[in-house]
Design a protein around this motif. Structure first.
Motif, PDB file in Angstrom:
ATOM      1  N   GLU A  57      41.692  42.488  43.234  1.00 47.45           N
ATOM      2  CA  GLU A  57      43.046  42.735  42.741  1.00 47.45           C
ATOM      3  C   GLU A  57      43.567  41.501  42.004  1.00 47.45           C
ATOM      4  N   ARG A  58      43.257  40.337  42.543  1.00 50.78           N
ATOM      5  CA  ARG A  58      43.668  39.094  41.881  1.00 50.78           C
ATOM      6  C   ARG A  58      42.961  38.958  40.528  1.00 50.78           C
ATOM      7  N   ALA A  59      41.670  39.274  40.474  1.00 46.56           N
ATOM      8  CA  ALA A  59      40.927  39.200  39.214  1.00 46.56           C
ATOM      9  C   ALA A  59      41.513  40.153  38.182  1.00 46.56           C
ATOM     10  N   ARG A  60      41.864  41.340  38.633  1.00 50.62           N
ATOM     11  CA  ARG A  60      42.446  42.328  37.706  1.00 50.62           C
ATOM     12  C   ARG A  60      43.798  41.846  37.191  1.00 50.62           C
ATOM     13  N   GLU A  61      44.574  41.264  38.067  1.00 53.59           N
ATOM     14  CA  GLU A  61      45.886  40.744  37.679  1.00 53.59           C
ATOM     15  C   GLU A  61      45.742  39.627  36.637  1.00 53.59           C
ATOM     16  N   LEU A  62      44.711  38.798  36.776  1.00 58.68           N
ATOM     17  CA  LEU A  62      44.524  37.670  35.868  1.00 58.68           C
ATOM     18  C   LEU A  62      43.858  38.063  34.558  1.00 58.68           C
ATOM     19  N   GLY A 108      43.166  41.469  33.317  1.00 55.87           N
ATOM     20  CA  GLY A 108      43.269  42.822  32.783  1.00 55.87           C
ATOM     21  C   GLY A 108      42.226  43.756  33.381  1.00 55.87           C
ATOM     22  N   ASP A 109      41.959  44.842  32.700  1.00 57.55           N
ATOM     23  CA  ASP A 109      41.100  45.902  33.242  1.00 57.55           C
ATOM     24  C   ASP A 109      39.682  45.827  32.673  1.00 57.55           C
ATOM     25  N   GLN A 110      39.048  44.654  32.774  1.00 62.84           N
ATOM     26  CA  GLN A 110      37.697  44.525  32.270  1.00 62.84           C
ATOM     27  C   GLN A 110      36.762  45.441  33.067  1.00 62.84           C
ATOM     28  N   PRO A 111      35.744  46.017  32.426  1.00 63.48           N
ATOM     29  CA  PRO A 111      34.915  47.050  33.072  1.00 63.48           C
ATOM     30  C   PRO A 111      34.325  46.654  34.424  1.00 63.48           C
ATOM     31  N   ARG A 112      33.770  45.450  34.526  1.00 64.13           N
ATOM     32  CA  ARG A 112      33.126  45.080  35.798  1.00 64.13           C
ATOM     33  C   ARG A 112      34.137  45.000  36.933  1.00 64.13           C
ATOM     34  N   CYS A 113      35.318  44.514  36.635  1.00 55.95           N
ATOM     35  CA  CYS A 113      36.360  44.433  37.655  1.00 55.95           C
ATOM     36  C   CYS A 113      36.761  45.836  38.106  1.00 55.95           C
ATOM     37  N   LEU A 114      36.971  46.745  37.163  1.00 57.87           N
ATOM     38  CA  LEU A 114      37.334  48.121  37.501  1.00 57.87           C
ATOM     39  C   LEU A 114      36.248  48.797  38.325  1.00 57.87           C
TER      40      LEU A 114
END
Length: 314
Positions: free
Chosen positions: A162-167, A169-175
């Motif tokens: 969640e922290r990575a997504r917040e920093l 955006g919605d990059q594919p690997r994070c999603l």
């Protein structure tokens, strides 16, 4: 009331006077420290003899403290100071790369998480590090030797992702990674939302797989209980078998395998393999062979299953 310092093996804390300067690399690096305590190796502390610690001693201490516990008190301060030791930063990066390039056991995954946490402290706005931590924790949670901790590990993974997504955006690997964690925790609506966001960003083959998963969620074709509960049940079955509870372990593993939607989403060859071992322990060689063949259908390269089947067919 001031919080106590984190006790660390081999470390003694030294409290320098406020405004103390520590310099190194021919004056290219200068720290102003104090009154916050600085971790020193025990030998370095004993060698002070009333003098201020030098650049090298401070570096050895903070490096050891952060590697031992990247969540120790004043970790943010120590991580900022560590930037002044490029040889340690380079060493950390090389260890992380090495641990990420090969299939390693759980203790090494735990070590990789610790090292990544140090970089996350040094670069708190960089999405790469919480993403790597979350992905490593997901891998750790699904390792059979660590299934008994899968719930707490997955919740930690979720926080970092969640922290990575917040920093970032919605990059594919994070999603993708956050969706997998959400699905394992039984948060199907959240997983579906993330996979829907991911759809336009992946190739046609991956799109078909994602759509199939989304359709199953929409139809309610999901595991009877959150998949993480099955993972912890498998850990319980493993512990029972080790204690001689073969019948009880068999019953638990059969119950896990009976959930078709769990088996579809998480085809794990280790489950029928464990069942085969229980059957072997109970003297049911025929059943053991059946489950070993099932394990090899899921993973034809499962060497332990191959060897056990060969032994039972002699």
């Amino acid at each position: 009331m001031e919080r106590e310092m984190t006790p660390l093996a081999g470390i003694t804390y030294y409290r320098p006077p406020q405004g103390t300067e520590i310099s190194g690399l021919d004056g290219k690096v200068v720290f102003t420290v104090g009154p916050e305590p600085i971790p020193l190796l025990d030998d370095d502390y004993q060698a002070l003899e009333g003098q201020l610690p030098g650049y090298d001693a401070v570096g050895r201490g903070i490096y050891q403290a952060l590697r031992t516990d990247p969540g120790c008190r004043y970790c943010e301060l120590y991580a900022e100071m560590l930037k002044g030791y490029p040889h340690y930063v380079s060493e950390l990066a090389s260890h992380i790369l090495m641990l990420g390039e090969k299939d390693v056991e759980v203790p090494y995954l735990e070590r990789r998480v610790k090292l990544l946490r140090i970089f996350a402290l040094m670069e708190p706005e960089n999405a790469h590090f919480p993403l790597e931590i979350g992905a490593t924790l997901l891998e750790q949670a699904c390792r059979f030797s660590a299934l008994h901790l899968s719930t707490v590990t997955l919740f930690k993974a979720q926080g970092y992702l969640e922290r990575a997504r917040e920093l970032g955006g919605d990059q594919p690997r994070c999603l993708t990674t956050l969706a997998e964690v959400s699905f394992l925790l039984g948060k199907y609506d959240k997983a579906a939302s993330l996979w829907s966001l991911l759809l336009p960003q992946v190739e046609v083959t991956a799109q078909a797989e994602l759509r199939a998963r989304l359709e199953r969620i929409e139809r309610g074709e999901v595991p009877r209980v959150p998949a993480v509960d099955y993972l912890e049940a498998i850990a319980g079955a493993m512990a029972l078998r080790e204690d001689g509870g073969y019948q009880e372990a068999t019953a638990i593993l059969n119950d896990v395998m009976a959930d078709a939607w769990f088996a579809l989403e998480f085809p794990m060859a280790e489950i029928p393999y464990l069942l085969a071992l229980c059957c072997k322990d109970l003297g049911a060689a025929g059943d053991a062979r059946f489950y070993l063949r099932q394990a090899l259908k899921i993973n034809p390269e499962f060497e332990e299953a191959k060897a056990t089947l060969q032994q039972l067919e002699q």
